[in-house]
Design an enzyme around this catalytic site. Structure first.
Site: not given
Length: 373
Positions: A185, A235-238, A262
């Site tokens: 991140s 969980g967005a990055g996952d 994305n």
């Protein structure tokens, strides 16, 4: 195990513990959900019909066996499931994260013997992946995607507050030359010497609402974001990494794979817990990926043969198709009421009738954080 009638690369290996996540809004528990990067990544890989094997550890108290039945964890009788508390405040959009307890680490001997995998994903969240475990993954997987949070996170001895150490001090940096892709991140990137790391592997830095930036030895570029109404950033990055890895494994060029990442990251922030995705729309998405694959140069080749990091032809059309799919999915999320962080209702994860009671997840209290219990 998900199967597909079309030829696909050998199955993958996903390594990281499942967790219990408790979400607080202004000091009040508003949701309990399945957590851990492995749970989010699994949703994306399943959605895109990539077969994989999961190594995850939980305790006998694990509350989401039904939700993870396709990729069951290892139950450790003498341990308990990793538990995180995430605190959100109306006046502070930043999440404050605490690890309340942790399950056993994943050791090299927990990984399958005598099996070779097409790709691996090291997606620890609570310190469960050890340097020797990642080294074993690098030995048995053709290509490995690593989330740096699993390498550099450290936890306060009193309240379990999440902090970080520099990657060079983490005990993992010597393995970078064997890693295919390293994801961080924007906050985590400050603990990674990106200019040094990009000499050894492809580094992808997620920028939230600003998309992401990709660095490799011979170039760097930004990838456009998707608009998102953020409900819960957990969980967005996952999900980004799951989509990015799936794109690479399916043969997309790195810029298109990052765009796909994305896309899934923006879906994740619109609901609480691992995202639920419509099968019909997923088929449309897979069809679009297949069209892009025919135009792109496959990326899973020797590192010195990867294509140049330039915008592929007609990527705007691919982006437009993803925008259309996302609009439909978000509409379904809003209609079904899955964006529950602002509601006192407790999330029912994947229609599991048995759910964690508030007492069971809160029985281990943590000190006050920014005025919130």
């Amino acid at each position: 195990m998900v199967t597909d009638t079309k030829p696909i690369p050998r199955r993958g290996l996903v390594v990281g513990n499942y967790c219990h996540d408790v979400l607080h809004r202004d000091g009040v528990v508003v949701a309990e959900t399945l957590g851990g990067a492995a749970s989010f990544v699994s949703v994306i890989l399943d959605a895109l019909s990539l077969p994989f094997h999961t190594i995850s550890k939980v305790g006998p108290d694990f509350a989401y066996s039904a939700a993870t039945s396709n990729h069951p964890p290892l139950t450790i009788p003498a341990s308990r499931t990793t538990l995180f508390h995430a605190h959100f405040g109306s006046g502070n959009p930043e999440r404050v994260l605490n690890r309340v307890r942790s399950c056993d680490p994943i050791r090299p001997e927990d990984l399958p013997d005598g099996t070779r995998f097409g790709f691996g994903m090291a997606v620890g969240v609570g310190g469960e992946i050890l340097p020797e475990t990642l080294e074993k993954m690098l030995e048995i997987c053709d290509h490995v995607f690593v989330d740096v949070q699993g390498l550099i996170r450290r936890f306060g001895s009193e309240d379990g507050s999440v902090g970080h150490v520099a990657l060079r001090e983490s005990g993992f940096s010597h393995l970078l030359p064997r890693v295919g892709f390293l994801k961080a991140s924007a906050d985590e990137a400050s603990f990674v010497d990106v200019e040094e790391a990009r000499r050894w592997c492809c580094v992808v830095v997620t920028q939230g609402k600003d998309g992401c930036e990709v660095f490799c030895e011979n170039g760097a570029f930004r990838v456009a974001p998707f608009e998102a109404d953020q409900v819960d950033p957990t969980g967005a990055g996952d999900c980004f990494l799951g989509g990015f890895a799936a794109g690479i494994v399916r043969g997309l060029a790195v810029p298109d794979a990052a765009l796909l990442g994305n896309f899934f990251g923006s879906l994740a922030v619109a609901q609480v817990g691992p995202p639920k995705l419509d099968l019909g729309l997923l088929q449309m998405l897979k069809d679009e990926m297949h069209k892009r694959k025919e135009q792109d140069i496959p990326c899973l080749e020797r590192r010195d043969e990867w294509p140049g990091f330039r915008k592929p032809p007609e990527q705007d059309q691919f982006y437009a198709s993803l925008v259309t799919a996302k609009a439909i999915i978000v509409c379904q999320i809003q209609e079904s009421g899955r964006n529950l962080l602002s509601s006192p209702k407790v999330l029912e994860q994947n229609n599991v009738t048995a759910r964690l009671s508030l007492n069971s997840v809160n029985e281990e209290s943590i000190p006050r954080v920014d005025g919130k219990p």
